[in-house]
Design an enzyme around this catalytic site. Structure first.
Site, PDB file in Angstrom:
ATOM      1  N   ASP A  67       4.900  -0.715  22.979  1.00 37.13           N
ATOM      2  CA  ASP A  67       3.638  -0.269  22.402  1.00 37.13           C
ATOM      3  C   ASP A  67       2.426  -0.788  23.182  1.00 37.13           C
ATOM      4  O   ASP A  67       2.548  -1.640  24.079  1.00 37.13           O
ATOM      5  CB  ASP A  67       3.540  -0.688  20.923  1.00 37.13           C
ATOM      6  N   ASN A 136       5.394  -6.869   7.806  1.00 34.46           N
ATOM      7  CA  ASN A 136       5.673  -5.748   6.888  1.00 34.46           C
ATOM      8  C   ASN A 136       6.905  -4.951   7.333  1.00 34.46           C
ATOM      9  O   ASN A 136       7.148  -3.860   6.840  1.00 34.46           O
ATOM     10  CB  ASN A 136       4.444  -4.836   6.793  1.00 34.46           C
ATOM     11  N   HIS A 138       7.457  -3.829  10.459  1.00 30.54           N
ATOM     12  CA  HIS A 138       7.276  -2.883  11.563  1.00 30.54           C
ATOM     13  C   HIS A 138       8.042  -3.335  12.808  1.00 30.54           C
ATOM     14  O   HIS A 138       8.241  -4.518  13.051  1.00 30.54           O
ATOM     15  CB  HIS A 138       5.793  -2.578  11.847  1.00 30.54           C
ATOM     16  N   GLU A 143       4.853   1.551  11.780  1.00 29.55           N
ATOM     17  CA  GLU A 143       4.408   0.936  10.537  1.00 29.55           C
ATOM     18  C   GLU A 143       5.138   1.562   9.345  1.00 29.55           C
ATOM     19  O   GLU A 143       5.671   2.672   9.450  1.00 29.55           O
ATOM     20  CB  GLU A 143       2.897   1.169  10.378  1.00 29.55           C
TER      21      GLU A 143
HETATM   22  C1  GLP Z   1       2.945  -6.882  17.003  1.00 28.71           C
HETATM   23  C2  GLP Z   1       3.838  -6.068  17.931  1.00 28.71           C
HETATM   24  C3  GLP Z   1       5.292  -6.099  17.489  1.00 28.71           C
HETATM   25  C4  GLP Z   1       5.716  -7.518  17.170  1.00 28.71           C
HETATM   26  C5  GLP Z   1       4.854  -8.042  16.052  1.00 28.71           C
HETATM   27  C6  GLP Z   1       5.253  -9.416  15.567  1.00 28.71           C
HETATM   28  O1  GLP Z   1       2.489  -6.164  15.916  1.00 28.71           O
HETATM   29  N1  GLP Z   1       3.423  -4.707  18.027  1.00 28.71           N
HETATM   30  O2  GLP Z   1       6.105  -5.530  18.505  1.00 28.71           O
HETATM   31  O3  GLP Z   1       7.084  -7.546  16.818  1.00 28.71           O
HETATM   32  O4  GLP Z   1       3.523  -8.077  16.533  1.00 28.71           O
HETATM   33  O5  GLP Z   1       4.679 -10.392  16.360  1.00 28.71           O
HETATM   34  P1  GLP Z   1       5.052 -11.935  16.309  1.00 28.71           P
HETATM   35  O6  GLP Z   1       6.330 -12.073  17.040  1.00 28.71           O
HETATM   36  O7  GLP Z   1       3.910 -12.612  16.996  1.00 28.71           O
HETATM   37  O8  GLP Z   1       5.178 -12.304  14.873  1.00 28.71           O
END
Ligand code: GLP
Length: 241
Positions: A67, A136, A138, A143
């Site tokens: 992404d 959440n 995702h 989402e």
């Molecule tokens: C972002 C990214 C996700 C990732 C998420 C969780 O929203 N788009 O790909 O998994 O963050 O991040 P973290 O690992 O910092 O909790």
């Protein structure tokens, strides 16, 4: 689904890095689907070590990232292209032209989604997809919603994601409201999916995702249907097991 419970974040990162290293060792031209966020940073650090010790070679590897924020340039410190260069690509012997991230500055969002989808197809799909998970549920920026969206698309981020990601920006107003994300199809068609999950604040969503019903309201729950899904988490995140 295979689950590895590790003592802490460092062990989780080591385990995940070894799984990725095995993939790249067995197939030098692997297509790796990659993720951003704090969860995979330790994994990237271990892979960098293996590469600098000459135990792992990325010279033939291709990568496609999950992404990118819409509206951020590759030079913006919070763009996912910047994150990947800074945390991984700049430190390994990968060819820059073999690394792919959606273009947050694309003039035509529809065309950009089409281009990215075609790119994944032209690479022959993904051998191993690395994932984190949002609070959440995702994955990438898929989402919670009414449906699982199959292809690369542009999405409006939920308030909870904006809230969770504001820690990286000066203030919440600077968090982009939209992002490009790979769809569920490319993730589910990956020949192996590897999720890293750490910390007690992820325990509830992990339980909902992997012990609860499969629903687009919890996007990660669809991974229950993947036939080669590996979950590597620390004790805090997998305390419910
Ligand atoms: C972002 C990214 C996700 C990732 C998420 C969780 O929203 N788009 O790909 O998994 O963050 O991040 P973290 O690992 O910092 O909790």
């Amino acid at each position: 689904m295979r689950i590895y419970k590790t003592s802490d974040y460092n062990e989780m990162s080591r385990k995940a890095a070894h799984i990725i290293a095995a993939q790249v060792t067995l197939k030098g031209q692997s297509v790796l689907g990659l993720a951003t966020g704090s969860s995979p940073v330790g994994t990237y650090k271990r892979l960098i070590e293996l590469n600098s010790n000459k135990d792992l070679n990325f010279s033939e590897v291709f990568t496609v990232n999950l992404d990118e924020y819409k509206g951020l340039t590759p030079e913006h410190e919070q763009s996912y292209r910047y994150f990947m260069n800074d945390n991984f690509f700049n430190h390994i012997n990968i060819k820059a032209e073999n690394t792919h991230v959606p273009d947050g500055m694309a003039e035509n969002p529809e065309l950009e989604c089409k281009r990215y989808e075609e790119l994944i197809c032209s690479l022959g799909g993904i051998d191993l997809q690395l994932l984190g998970i949002g609070h959440n549920g995702h994955i990438g920026f898929n989402e919670p919603g009414a449906d699982f969206v199959p292809c690369t698309h542009c999405i409006s981020l939920t308030e909870s994601t904006i809230e969770a990601n504001k820690r990286f920006f000066d203030d919440v107003e600077q968090v982009p409201r939209e992002a490009y994300t790979m769809g569920i199809k490319a993730i589910m068609q990956a020949r192996c999916v590897l999720m890293v999950i750490s910390g007690k604040e992820k325990a509830l969503i992990a339980k909902e995702s992997f012990l609860g019903p499969i629903t687009p309201q919890v996007p990660a729950s669809i991974l229950q249907l993947h036939n080669n899904f590996i979950l590597v988490g620390d004790e805090a995140a997998l305390s419910w097991l």
